[in-house]
Design a protein around this motif. Structure first.
Motif, PDB file in Angstrom:
ATOM      1  N   SER A  85      13.968  10.010   8.540  1.00  0.00           N
ATOM      2  CA  SER A  85      13.917  11.264   9.279  1.00  0.00           C
ATOM      3  C   SER A  85      13.878  11.017  10.785  1.00  0.00           C
ATOM      4  CB  SER A  85      12.695  12.071   8.846  1.00  0.00           C
ATOM      5  OG  SER A  85      12.550  13.220   9.626  1.00  0.00           O
ATOM      6  N   VAL A  86      13.088  10.029  11.209  1.00  0.00           N
ATOM      7  CA  VAL A  86      13.016   9.691  12.635  1.00  0.00           C
ATOM      8  C   VAL A  86      14.381   9.228  13.135  1.00  0.00           C
ATOM      9  CG1 VAL A  86      12.031   8.057  14.295  1.00  0.00           C
ATOM     10  CG2 VAL A  86      10.559   9.174  12.629  1.00  0.00           C
ATOM     11  N   SER A 127       4.556   5.596 -10.889  1.00  0.00           N
ATOM     12  CA  SER A 127       4.981   6.865 -10.296  1.00  0.00           C
ATOM     13  C   SER A 127       4.402   7.025  -8.885  1.00  0.00           C
ATOM     14  CB  SER A 127       4.525   8.022 -11.191  1.00  0.00           C
ATOM     15  OG  SER A 127       4.785   9.258 -10.583  1.00  0.00           O
ATOM     16  N   CYS A 128       3.124   6.723  -8.720  1.00  0.00           N
ATOM     17  CA  CYS A 128       2.499   6.820  -7.390  1.00  0.00           C
ATOM     18  C   CYS A 128       3.092   5.794  -6.434  1.00  0.00           C
ATOM     19  CB  CYS A 128       0.988   6.639  -7.490  1.00  0.00           C
ATOM     20  SG  CYS A 128       0.127   8.164  -7.954  1.00  0.00           S
ATOM     21  N   ARG A 129       3.372   4.594  -6.929  1.00  0.00           N
ATOM     22  CA  ARG A 129       3.984   3.561  -6.084  1.00  0.00           C
ATOM     23  C   ARG A 129       5.346   4.032  -5.574  1.00  0.00           C
ATOM     24  NH1 ARG A 129       7.768   0.295  -7.249  1.00  0.00           N
ATOM     25  NH2 ARG A 129       7.502   0.515  -9.485  1.00  0.00           N
ATOM     26  N   ARG A 130       6.162   4.595  -6.480  1.00  0.00           N
ATOM     27  CA  ARG A 130       7.487   5.089  -6.081  1.00  0.00           C
ATOM     28  C   ARG A 130       7.375   6.256  -5.099  1.00  0.00           C
ATOM     29  NH1 ARG A 130       8.561   4.056 -11.503  1.00  0.00           N
ATOM     30  NH2 ARG A 130       8.178   6.227 -12.044  1.00  0.00           N
ATOM     31  N   LYS A 131       6.484   7.196  -5.386  1.00  0.00           N
ATOM     32  CA  LYS A 131       6.305   8.345  -4.491  1.00  0.00           C
ATOM     33  C   LYS A 131       5.903   7.890  -3.085  1.00  0.00           C
ATOM     34  CE  LYS A 131       4.876  11.716  -7.963  1.00  0.00           C
ATOM     35  NZ  LYS A 131       3.714  12.462  -8.475  1.00  0.00           N
ATOM     36  N   HIS A 132       4.955   6.955  -3.029  1.00  0.00           N
ATOM     37  CA  HIS A 132       4.471   6.451  -1.735  1.00  0.00           C
ATOM     38  C   HIS A 132       5.594   5.766  -0.961  1.00  0.00           C
ATOM     39  CE1 HIS A 132       1.415   5.058   1.085  1.00  0.00           C
ATOM     40  NE2 HIS A 132       2.017   3.888   1.073  1.00  0.00           N
ATOM     41  N   ASN A 133       6.319   4.867  -1.630  1.00  0.00           N
ATOM     42  CA  ASN A 133       7.401   4.154  -0.952  1.00  0.00           C
ATOM     43  C   ASN A 133       8.535   5.084  -0.550  1.00  0.00           C
ATOM     44  OD1 ASN A 133       6.148   1.641  -0.985  1.00  0.00           O
ATOM     45  ND2 ASN A 133       6.854   1.215  -3.053  1.00  0.00           N
ATOM     46  N   ASN A 134       8.868   6.067  -1.380  1.00  0.00           N
ATOM     47  CA  ASN A 134       9.906   7.041  -1.025  1.00  0.00           C
ATOM     48  C   ASN A 134       9.485   7.881   0.173  1.00  0.00           C
ATOM     49  OD1 ASN A 134      11.675   6.211  -3.004  1.00  0.00           O
ATOM     50  ND2 ASN A 134      11.021   7.774  -4.477  1.00  0.00           N
ATOM     51  N   ILE A 187       7.430   7.012   2.613  1.00  0.00           N
ATOM     52  CA  ILE A 187       7.514   6.170   3.808  1.00  0.00           C
ATOM     53  C   ILE A 187       8.970   5.992   4.225  1.00  0.00           C
ATOM     54  CG2 ILE A 187       7.215   3.799   4.635  1.00  0.00           C
ATOM     55  CD1 ILE A 187       4.589   3.751   3.050  1.00  0.00           C
ATOM     56  N   HIS A 188       9.841   5.689   3.270  1.00  0.00           N
ATOM     57  CA  HIS A 188      11.269   5.507   3.578  1.00  0.00           C
ATOM     58  C   HIS A 188      11.866   6.784   4.152  1.00  0.00           C
ATOM     59  CE1 HIS A 188      15.427   4.250   3.249  1.00  0.00           C
ATOM     60  NE2 HIS A 188      15.671   5.370   2.596  1.00  0.00           N
TER      61      HIS A 188
END
Length: 134
Positions: A48-49, A33-40, A42-43
């Motif tokens: 957004s930029v 869950s933390c891995r997915r949250k972190h990668n999402n 960042i993506h």
């Protein structure tokens, strides 16, 4: 293969900051869950930029199109910026005979420190040709 209960100082999860008490020694997330949250996260920040840049290019393009529709080929940069144009965003740049030429998609213009001029559309054939700088 590097699996063990960690006996040295535990690693910290990159997402939630909790200690990682077990697993591979190079593990950086405490859970999937933390891995997915972190990668999402960042993506989404990178996306957004890109969306902000594309949004500003779109606003710039609409302003240039309105100027072309009004038959305006030259305008002071101050007036252009008052209309919402951001001079930091263009889709291409090159030097032609000592003048700076910018493009916002298929609209080109030359720029001096205080004015843009020679505002006009680029023909489809010219858009497909590589520039001399390439």
């Amino acid at each position: 293969m590097g699996y063990k209960i960690q006996t040295e100082a535990p690693h910290i999860c990159l997402e939630c900051g909790d200690e990682i008490l077990y697993g591979r020694t190079d593990k950086v997330y405490c859970s999937d869950s933390c891995r997915r949250k972190h990668n999402n996260r960042i993506h989404n920040s990178r996306k957004s930029v890109r969306l902000k840049v594309l949004g500003q290019l779109d606003r710039n393009y609409e302003i240039l199109e309105r100027l072309l529709a009004a038959g305006i080929e030259s305008i002071d940069i101050d007036k252009l910026e008052d209309m919402g144009y951001n001079m930091k965003y263009a889709t291409s740049y090159r030097k032609i005979r000592g003048r700076s030429e910018y493009r916002c998609f298929d609209i080109r213009y030359q720029c001096t420190p205080s004015r843009i001029m020679k505002l006009g559309r680029v023909s489809a054939e010219l858009m497909l040709q590589p520039s001399e700088d390439s």
